[in-house]
Design an enzyme around this catalytic site. Structure first.
Site, PDB file in Angstrom:
ATOM      1  N   ASP A 163      -0.020  15.187 -11.021  1.00 32.41           N
ATOM      2  CA  ASP A 163       0.498  14.529  -9.817  1.00 32.41           C
ATOM      3  C   ASP A 163       0.422  13.027 -10.046  1.00 32.41           C
ATOM      4  O   ASP A 163      -0.647  12.451  -9.902  1.00 32.41           O
ATOM      5  CB  ASP A 163      -0.341  14.960  -8.610  1.00 32.41           C
ATOM      6  CG  ASP A 163       0.058  14.258  -7.327  1.00 32.41           C
ATOM      7  OD1 ASP A 163       1.131  13.636  -7.290  1.00 32.41           O
ATOM      8  OD2 ASP A 163      -0.730  14.326  -6.356  1.00 32.41           O
ATOM      9  N   GLU A 193       2.142   5.731  -3.993  1.00 37.39           N
ATOM     10  CA  GLU A 193       2.531   6.921  -3.226  1.00 37.39           C
ATOM     11  C   GLU A 193       1.309   7.538  -2.570  1.00 37.39           C
ATOM     12  O   GLU A 193       1.345   7.975  -1.423  1.00 37.39           O
ATOM     13  CB  GLU A 193       3.215   7.938  -4.155  1.00 37.39           C
ATOM     14  CG  GLU A 193       3.856   9.129  -3.422  1.00 37.39           C
ATOM     15  CD  GLU A 193       2.937  10.322  -3.212  1.00 37.39           C
ATOM     16  OE1 GLU A 193       3.341  11.245  -2.495  1.00 37.39           O
ATOM     17  OE2 GLU A 193       1.813  10.339  -3.745  1.00 37.39           O
ATOM     18  N   GLU A 194       0.211   7.577  -3.328  1.00 30.82           N
ATOM     19  CA  GLU A 194      -0.997   8.254  -2.843  1.00 30.82           C
ATOM     20  C   GLU A 194      -1.633   7.531  -1.657  1.00 30.82           C
ATOM     21  O   GLU A 194      -2.505   8.066  -0.995  1.00 30.82           O
ATOM     22  CB  GLU A 194      -2.023   8.392  -3.989  1.00 30.82           C
ATOM     23  CG  GLU A 194      -1.538   9.225  -5.182  1.00 30.82           C
ATOM     24  CD  GLU A 194      -1.351  10.712  -4.874  1.00 30.82           C
ATOM     25  OE1 GLU A 194      -1.626  11.132  -3.729  1.00 30.82           O
ATOM     26  OE2 GLU A 194      -0.911  11.437  -5.774  1.00 30.82           O
ATOM     27  N   ASP A 216       8.238  15.392  -7.776  1.00 31.11           N
ATOM     28  CA  ASP A 216       6.789  15.320  -7.567  1.00 31.11           C
ATOM     29  C   ASP A 216       6.235  16.742  -7.648  1.00 31.11           C
ATOM     30  O   ASP A 216       7.005  17.700  -7.695  1.00 31.11           O
ATOM     31  CB  ASP A 216       6.500  14.691  -6.186  1.00 31.11           C
ATOM     32  CG  ASP A 216       5.090  14.118  -6.061  1.00 31.11           C
ATOM     33  OD1 ASP A 216       4.225  14.418  -6.912  1.00 31.11           O
ATOM     34  OD2 ASP A 216       4.847  13.372  -5.093  1.00 31.11           O
TER      35      ASP A 216
HETATM   36 CO    CO Z   1      -0.750  13.305  -4.803  1.00 36.00          CO
HETATM   37 ZN    ZN Z   2       2.342  13.305  -5.872  1.00 32.04          ZN
END
Ligand code: CO
Ligand code: ZN
Length: 325
Positions: A163, A193-194, A216
């Site tokens: 990820d 993103e996280e 993703d």
């Molecule tokens: Co993630």
């Molecule tokens: Zn992700």
């Protein structure tokens, strides 16, 4: 494909500190595309020029991690999380700071019940004997990623940061095998993103594409006693229908499904009950952008042993490539 995933997952890139992974990806794409640049927030954007539709492809290059927030007299480091970090996944693991310093993650022995385990009851031990000694290697605000080198076991890859470095690998492979098309394609390796889809938001506003497709990972329902979920590892890339941040545009869902049928590759549909992803930010930007996603089924997401099937990655490359024509 495995070697690429291994190299990408091995690079450092805790959200907000993506310089290292960005450099690795940049070196792989800069001679293949018409233009490669980095925007204000740090997103890496590669452009294939054309006169057709403007398509944004997004994969986030950041990973979860921890940030040092307090160092005690004995040199033990307390930390907070960058992105969602489970105390149970973190327990007994190693973390690595950007300068290479490695520490063991453990918990206060007085804790009576494991269910009370919280990150605030845990610490990082870098082997320092005092605060002064620890500060030679780690400063307050430094981030560290989990250690979990990629291995392949049969068709399965086990690694930290699948990820979303697996998504980055899919996009890089697609860039290296671009289809003939008049479309103008923006390949965006997003940051943060996280932390709430932050990079994708500004990138999409800056590009204002006609459509967007993200790549993703997603969760699966194929583990012992899993929560019910349709997605399985090895059953093909998943076409996202919804997660908590987006209901994908029906035209993008249809585009991806038509492509998968044309290619005669396995595919499945994803309805993710927890978590969001870059399309959540992209579709609400610049007056609204029809958005969708190709998701790679992945077990144990946000642990150092994320597990995905290499054939799903290969089929995801085929699907993404076909969707850009
Ligand atoms: Co993630
Ligand atoms: Zn992700």
């Amino acid at each position: 494909m495995f070697d690429l995933v291994k190299e990408l997952t091995g690079a450092f890139g805790v959200a907000g500190n993506e310089e290292n992974i960005r450099e690795v990806i940049k070196n792989k794409i800069q001679n293949v595309l018409d233009e490669v640049y980095v925007d204000t927030l740090g997103n890496l954007i590669g452009v294939k020029r054309g006169n057709g539709k403007k398509i944004m492809v997004a994969a986030h290059m950041d990973e979860i991690g921890v940030m040092a927030n307090f160092i005690d007299e004995k040199g033990y480091i307390r930390f907070s999380s960058i992105g969602w970090v489970s105390p149970f996944y973190a327990l007994g693991q190693k973390v690595k700071f950007k300068n290479g310093t490695i520490g063991a993650v453990f918990y206060e022995e007085k804790l009576d019940e494991m269910k009370n385990l919280k990150l605030s009851k845990m610490y990082i031990d870098i082997g320092a004997a005092s605060r002064a000694e620890a500060e030679k290697k780690v400063s307050i605000g430094d981030t560290a990623a989990f250690v979990g080198e990629a291995v392949q076991e049969g068709d399965m890859i086990i690694s930290k940061a699948l990820d979303d470095r697996s998504g980055c690998a899919v996009v890089i492979e697609t860039i290296k095998n671009l289809p003939k098309t008049e479309n103008e394609i923006y390949f965006v390796f997003t940051v943060q993103e996280e932390l709430g889809l932050r990079g994708a938001k500004t990138a999409a506003y800056g590009i204002k594409p006609d459509i967007a497709i993200a790549v993703d990972v997603t969760l699966t329902g194929d583990k012992p006693e899993s929560k019910p979920m349709e997605v399985k590892c090895g059953a093909g890339p998943a076409i996202k229908i919804k997660d908590r941040s987006v209901i994908c545009h029906p035209e993008i869902k249809k585009l991806l499904e038509d492509c998968a049928k044309r290619l005669n590759i396995p595919y499945q549909f994803e309805i993710l009950e927890e978590g969001g992803s870059d399309p959540g930010a992209i579709h609400l930007t610049a007056g609204g952008i029809p958005s969708g996603a190709i998701s790679i089924p992945c077990r144990y997401v946000h642990s150092p042993v994320e597990t995905a099937n290499i054939n799903d990655l290969k089929h995801a490359v085929m699907l993404l490539r076909e969707s850009l024509v």
